[in-house]
Design a protein around this motif. Sequence first.
Motif, PDB file in Angstrom:
ATOM      1  N   SER A 286      62.079  12.208  63.903  1.00 55.89           N
ATOM      2  CA  SER A 286      60.739  11.626  63.845  1.00 55.89           C
ATOM      3  C   SER A 286      59.760  12.635  64.441  1.00 55.89           C
ATOM      4  CB  SER A 286      60.686  10.327  64.644  1.00 55.89           C
ATOM      5  OG  SER A 286      61.405   9.317  63.993  1.00 55.89           O
ATOM      6  N   LEU A 287      58.899  13.145  63.615  1.00 60.67           N
ATOM      7  CA  LEU A 287      57.914  14.121  64.082  1.00 60.67           C
ATOM      8  C   LEU A 287      56.718  14.097  63.146  1.00 60.67           C
ATOM      9  CD1 LEU A 287      58.032  16.843  62.051  1.00 60.67           C
ATOM     10  CD2 LEU A 287      60.191  17.161  63.236  1.00 60.67           C
ATOM     11  N   GLN A 288      55.640  14.688  63.599  1.00 62.87           N
ATOM     12  CA  GLN A 288      54.508  14.857  62.697  1.00 62.87           C
ATOM     13  C   GLN A 288      53.742  16.110  63.037  1.00 62.87           C
ATOM     14  OE1 GLN A 288      50.720  12.673  62.963  1.00 62.87           O
ATOM     15  NE2 GLN A 288      51.747  11.257  64.334  1.00 62.87           N
ATOM     16  N   ILE A 289      53.158  16.689  61.991  1.00 63.04           N
ATOM     17  CA  ILE A 289      52.299  17.864  62.126  1.00 63.04           C
ATOM     18  C   ILE A 289      50.871  17.399  61.918  1.00 63.04           C
ATOM     19  CG2 ILE A 289      51.670  20.077  61.098  1.00 63.04           C
ATOM     20  CD1 ILE A 289      54.626  20.307  60.202  1.00 63.04           C
ATOM     21  N   SER A 290      49.978  17.856  62.784  1.00 63.09           N
ATOM     22  CA  SER A 290      48.563  17.521  62.639  1.00 63.09           C
ATOM     23  C   SER A 290      47.760  18.815  62.652  1.00 63.09           C
ATOM     24  CB  SER A 290      48.119  16.601  63.775  1.00 63.09           C
ATOM     25  OG  SER A 290      46.780  16.208  63.601  1.00 63.09           O
ATOM     26  N   ILE A 291      47.016  19.042  61.578  1.00 62.74           N
ATOM     27  CA  ILE A 291      46.205  20.257  61.454  1.00 62.74           C
ATOM     28  C   ILE A 291      44.730  19.848  61.442  1.00 62.74           C
ATOM     29  CG2 ILE A 291      45.771  22.349  60.116  1.00 62.74           C
ATOM     30  CD1 ILE A 291      48.488  21.819  58.722  1.00 62.74           C
ATOM     31  N   HIS A 292      43.983  20.316  62.434  1.00 59.66           N
ATOM     32  CA  HIS A 292      42.546  20.048  62.510  1.00 59.66           C
ATOM     33  C   HIS A 292      41.789  21.277  62.023  1.00 59.66           C
ATOM     34  CE1 HIS A 292      42.406  16.187  64.764  1.00 59.66           C
ATOM     35  NE2 HIS A 292      43.648  16.557  65.071  1.00 59.66           N
ATOM     36  N   ILE A 293      40.899  21.071  61.091  1.00 62.00           N
ATOM     37  CA  ILE A 293      40.185  22.176  60.450  1.00 62.00           C
ATOM     38  C   ILE A 293      38.683  21.930  60.559  1.00 62.00           C
ATOM     39  CG2 ILE A 293      39.837  23.445  58.296  1.00 62.00           C
ATOM     40  CD1 ILE A 293      42.641  22.400  57.427  1.00 62.00           C
ATOM     41  N   PHE A 363      46.637  23.597  65.296  1.00 61.32           N
ATOM     42  CA  PHE A 363      47.904  23.196  64.666  1.00 61.32           C
ATOM     43  C   PHE A 363      48.800  22.604  65.745  1.00 61.32           C
ATOM     44  CE2 PHE A 363      52.111  23.550  62.985  1.00 61.32           C
ATOM     45  CZ  PHE A 363      52.020  23.640  61.602  1.00 61.32           C
ATOM     46  N   LEU A 364      49.053  21.276  65.661  1.00 59.21           N
ATOM     47  CA  LEU A 364      49.867  20.584  66.657  1.00 59.21           C
ATOM     48  C   LEU A 364      51.085  19.934  66.007  1.00 59.21           C
ATOM     49  CD1 LEU A 364      47.128  18.715  68.745  1.00 59.21           C
ATOM     50  CD2 LEU A 364      48.097  20.979  69.175  1.00 59.21           C
ATOM     51  N   ILE A 365      52.131  19.774  66.799  1.00 59.65           N
ATOM     52  CA  ILE A 365      53.348  19.080  66.353  1.00 59.65           C
ATOM     53  C   ILE A 365      53.706  18.052  67.423  1.00 59.65           C
ATOM     54  CG2 ILE A 365      55.753  19.314  65.623  1.00 59.65           C
ATOM     55  CD1 ILE A 365      55.058  22.366  65.217  1.00 59.65           C
ATOM     56  N   PHE A 366      53.955  16.828  66.984  1.00 63.61           N
ATOM     57  CA  PHE A 366      54.323  15.750  67.913  1.00 63.61           C
ATOM     58  C   PHE A 366      55.741  15.288  67.596  1.00 63.61           C
ATOM     59  CE2 PHE A 366      54.386  10.999  68.420  1.00 63.61           C
ATOM     60  CZ  PHE A 366      54.556  10.996  69.797  1.00 63.61           C
ATOM     61  N   VAL A 367      56.565  15.206  68.631  1.00 62.61           N
ATOM     62  CA  VAL A 367      57.955  14.774  68.490  1.00 62.61           C
ATOM     63  C   VAL A 367      58.186  13.572  69.388  1.00 62.61           C
ATOM     64  CG1 VAL A 367      60.364  15.497  68.511  1.00 62.61           C
ATOM     65  CG2 VAL A 367      58.571  17.204  68.223  1.00 62.61           C
ATOM     66  N   THR A 406      44.979  13.789  69.774  1.00 59.80           N
ATOM     67  CA  THR A 406      44.580  14.706  68.699  1.00 59.80           C
ATOM     68  C   THR A 406      45.483  14.582  67.484  1.00 59.80           C
ATOM     69  OG1 THR A 406      43.679  16.237  70.331  1.00 59.80           O
ATOM     70  CG2 THR A 406      44.125  17.131  68.145  1.00 59.80           C
ATOM     71  N   ILE A 407      46.767  14.255  67.720  1.00 62.72           N
ATOM     72  CA  ILE A 407      47.659  14.119  66.551  1.00 62.72           C
ATOM     73  C   ILE A 407      47.428  12.798  65.817  1.00 62.72           C
ATOM     74  CG2 ILE A 407      49.411  15.648  67.520  1.00 62.72           C
ATOM     75  CD1 ILE A 407      50.293  12.003  67.214  1.00 62.72           C
ATOM     76  N   LEU A 408      46.861  11.792  66.472  1.00 58.29           N
ATOM     77  CA  LEU A 408      46.589  10.524  65.795  1.00 58.29           C
ATOM     78  C   LEU A 408      45.590  10.746  64.664  1.00 58.29           C
ATOM     79  CD1 LEU A 408      46.206   8.101  68.864  1.00 58.29           C
ATOM     80  CD2 LEU A 408      48.207   8.396  67.390  1.00 58.29           C
ATOM     81  N   PRO A 409      45.838  10.160  63.486  1.00 55.55           N
ATOM     82  CA  PRO A 409      44.953  10.385  62.328  1.00 55.55           C
ATOM     83  C   PRO A 409      43.614   9.641  62.469  1.00 55.55           C
ATOM     84  CG  PRO A 409      46.710   8.866  61.737  1.00 55.55           C
ATOM     85  CD  PRO A 409      47.008   9.334  63.120  1.00 55.55           C
ATOM     86  N   LEU A 410      42.853  10.082  63.485  1.00 55.46           N
ATOM     87  CA  LEU A 410      41.536   9.486  63.744  1.00 55.46           C
ATOM     88  C   LEU A 410      40.406  10.468  63.472  1.00 55.46           C
ATOM     89  CD1 LEU A 410      42.427   7.613  67.066  1.00 55.46           C
ATOM     90  CD2 LEU A 410      41.886   6.564  64.851  1.00 55.46           C
ATOM     91  N   GLY A 411      40.759  11.755  63.292  1.00 54.12           N
ATOM     92  CA  GLY A 411      39.748  12.734  62.903  1.00 54.12           C
ATOM     93  C   GLY A 411      38.995  13.377  64.045  1.00 54.12           C
ATOM     94  N   LYS A 412      39.591  13.394  65.240  1.00 51.44           N
ATOM     95  CA  LYS A 412      38.920  14.003  66.397  1.00 51.44           C
ATOM     96  C   LYS A 412      39.867  14.942  67.118  1.00 51.44           C
ATOM     97  CE  LYS A 412      35.695  14.521  69.558  1.00 51.44           C
ATOM     98  NZ  LYS A 412      34.430  15.225  69.258  1.00 51.44           N
ATOM     99  N   ASN A 413      39.404  16.168  67.400  1.00 56.30           N
ATOM    100  CA  ASN A 413      40.202  17.170  68.097  1.00 56.30           C
ATOM    101  C   ASN A 413      39.813  17.180  69.572  1.00 56.30           C
ATOM    102  OD1 ASN A 413      41.665  19.353  68.961  1.00 56.30           O
ATOM    103  ND2 ASN A 413      40.814  20.813  67.515  1.00 56.30           N
ATOM    104  N   HIS A 414      40.760  16.809  70.433  1.00 57.46           N
ATOM    105  CA  HIS A 414      40.518  16.790  71.878  1.00 57.46           C
ATOM    106  C   HIS A 414      41.136  18.000  72.573  1.00 57.46           C
ATOM    107  CE1 HIS A 414      39.104  12.604  71.606  1.00 57.46           C
ATOM    108  NE2 HIS A 414      40.099  12.417  70.759  1.00 57.46           N
ATOM    109  N   VAL A 415      41.727  18.910  71.796  1.00 56.28           N
ATOM    110  CA  VAL A 415      42.398  20.092  72.351  1.00 56.28           C
ATOM    111  C   VAL A 415      41.564  21.324  72.017  1.00 56.28           C
ATOM    112  CG1 VAL A 415      44.457  21.529  72.288  1.00 56.28           C
ATOM    113  CG2 VAL A 415      44.673  19.050  72.151  1.00 56.28           C
ATOM    114  N   ASP A 416      41.044  21.969  73.031  1.00 54.20           N
ATOM    115  CA  ASP A 416      40.169  23.119  72.814  1.00 54.20           C
ATOM    116  C   ASP A 416      40.985  24.411  72.709  1.00 54.20           C
ATOM    117  OD1 ASP A 416      37.849  24.504  72.444  1.00 54.20           O
ATOM    118  OD2 ASP A 416      37.436  24.726  74.591  1.00 54.20           O
TER     119      ASP A 416
END
Length: 815
Positions: A286-293, A363-367, A406-416
């Motif tokens: 169980s993992l997910q990749i989240s890419i904020h652009i 580019f984040l990965i959540f496990v 930040t990985i939640l699909p809410l559309g906001k990047n909290h990681v600088d």
Amino acid sequence: MPELKKSEEKITKKNMKSGKEKKLLSKLQKQKKVRGKRQRKEAPPKTAQRTIRYRRMFEDGYCEVEEGFFSKTFSISDINYLIAQREEQLDIFSRYCELLNSCDSSTHLQINIINKKRDMEHFQEEILFDEKGDGLDDHRKEMNQMLQEKVAVGQNSLVKEKYVTLSAPAKDHEQAKQSIGRLEVELEGQFNDLGCTTKILDGQDRLELLHDIMQPNKMFNFKYQDLLYSGLTTKSAIAPSSFNFRKNRNTFEFGSNLNGKVLFLRELSADISDKLIAEITDIAASLQISIHIDPVAQDKAFDIVKSKISFMELQKVDEQKKAIKGGYDPDMISYELKYSLEEAELLLENLQNRNQKMFKVTFLIFVAHENEKELEEIVQQIMSVGRKNNTYIDTLDFMQEEGFNTILPLGKNHVDIQRTLTTASTAIFVPFTAQELMQKKGIYYGINAMTKNMIIFDRKTLKAPNGFILGTPGSGKSFAVKKEEVSVLLDDENSEVIIVDPEREQMVLAEGLGGEIVQISAGAQTFVNPMDITMNYGDDENPVILKTDFILSICDLLLGGLTAGQKTVIDRACRFAYSEYFNAQGRAMPTLKDFHRILSEQPEEDAKSLALELDIYINGTLSVFANQTNVNTNKRLVVYDTKDLGKQLKTFGMMIVLDQIWNRITRNRARGIRTWIYFEEIQLYFTNDYCANYFFELWSRARKWGAIPTGITQNVETLLLNDLARRMLSNSDFIMMFNQATSDRNELADLLNISKQQQRHITKSEEGSGLLFAGDTIVPFYDKFPINTNLYKMMSTKPEEVYQYQQEMNLVGEA
């Protein structure tokens, strides 16, 4: 509580006219208050809810992430990027670059690729056969055992999903609907052009998605109407019981027994591979990749690059001065500075002349896992995949809470932590891998050769479920046909199977499943009556007119052509024959003998001449079709054995069989029954224009009448010589393609636009392997059916195995 809601609506419409209704409404309101009190009691604590950083989720799917900032999410399906040939991959990559370039600097784009656990108990309930007590349960047990073995292979316990979240500043909800809505429509269209199907998520869908990330082992049970009387917020429906972000450790706990960890892409090289995402999501976890652009405005991008170049030029001058002062060659500046300067100059060139934009990318990965040790093992696998693809993936130190939000699909990047990339460098994280075919209540067709997951598909969901199964002898074609036939009969009581078998390959299966075998030949004692008719034979048309047209066609075929006068007397004789049948209650169905008798009684010379010429087919040696039907064509499985049809009766017999099938289709539609029809050696229907035209019409009308026809052949080249057959093949949404001869493969590749990469799966492929076309989806597959089963023995077409099974059946019969 939908029943309560319906009751309340009904009462409201009547304006509470009676005292009884007022009492009932009061009772309903009281129940709602009780339920609201229970929900407030069971809601997660405020501290857990406050961890999730958004303000409000609207029912239409828009989310106010923070004041003045809104987002919207839609799902996208996968496309076959990995098995596309190089030219196609470049085309997909290029169009994905265009998609990224279409986003302006006020828009934030988030892409989530999610591996989540499947409810395996529910999944098995969907694919396994229920016992029905109809004498076929032993076969169902064998199929279920085979399916359970397949479930244990590959990644069937995981579901792969992809989401795109758009976010942008907006004054309020209404303004967000206008600004984000326009971009949403544009991006949806671009993803559709890439071959993806898209679905907009409403508020309920988005909350369920968030719930599954935070509470993957619990059922989602929430309706927006609950908020009206519970006093809770949407966060209470999705938040786990607790979050514990430990400062001294780079993992965190959430819910009752889950550990989580967020990783980030620290470094990437210039030669990073486009397979990074595919290989990470291939990890069975169980993992997910989240890419904020974040797109950067072009003028701002130029200023950033130019200022960096100016700064590095100053550094270069300083280093050259130091070199001259120290007596060194002034061109010997540090390698790191020289490389950075070259990169910056190339970036400026790309921005100015190569249609590239600048993007800030995170580019984040959540496990997540129940066991912390196993969590670390998964993390090490991810890091290893990163190294293999020339990237450095590391733990997000002291920022796990920010990373999780930040990985939640809410559309906001909290990681600088952002990388500055061009369009092409951003697009290298192409989210596409390989298509899957896994539908509820579908049929098992094999294992996806790319993902190693089961292919479970329901042909009835296709716009045009008509299909073809093609392959060389020994490729597994016939076995696949029988496997589908067996699955239909074992699973769906509202489906029947008809097979036309010119090679006598389906007899063993038909006997094993208790089907009816109808032998069609001059010496057979089983008869079918070509004048059989039902009131449903025509669709809002007089069935006698349509049946008369069929009799005219077979007379035209048998006699090599008809004059206008001959057509007239045939038409009259048919109408008289059916008039006698419909007007006299209890009268037997007319036969060709009745038709011949009435024809002989007509005064015209044409009638007498026709009666004489047709006599061989009515009273002579070829009179097999002049009798009443004496076989049970009402069984769920009927096989028409046409192997012994002589040359004189070949086309005539095939047309009569097709008409019998049409009778069954029309009758079944009136009963709500689906008719599956299998035409072995389908190329035979195109050797004669009469038969080809009648067959093409039946094939074209099948979908409207609830029928699913399938053509099977090894002689693809012969089939494609006929224009009608080519049209049927190119317009069919379902094709199973096994190993192909070189000439056939080239023809099919041109007709169906099969890439070179895909052709590898039908070139010298192993038995049971090939390509499955289902609508817009193309999946390479393979399958190995357990040979130690009775079903295998019944379905095998290998001569030695068929002979052995028949011997066993004879021995059992004698015992």
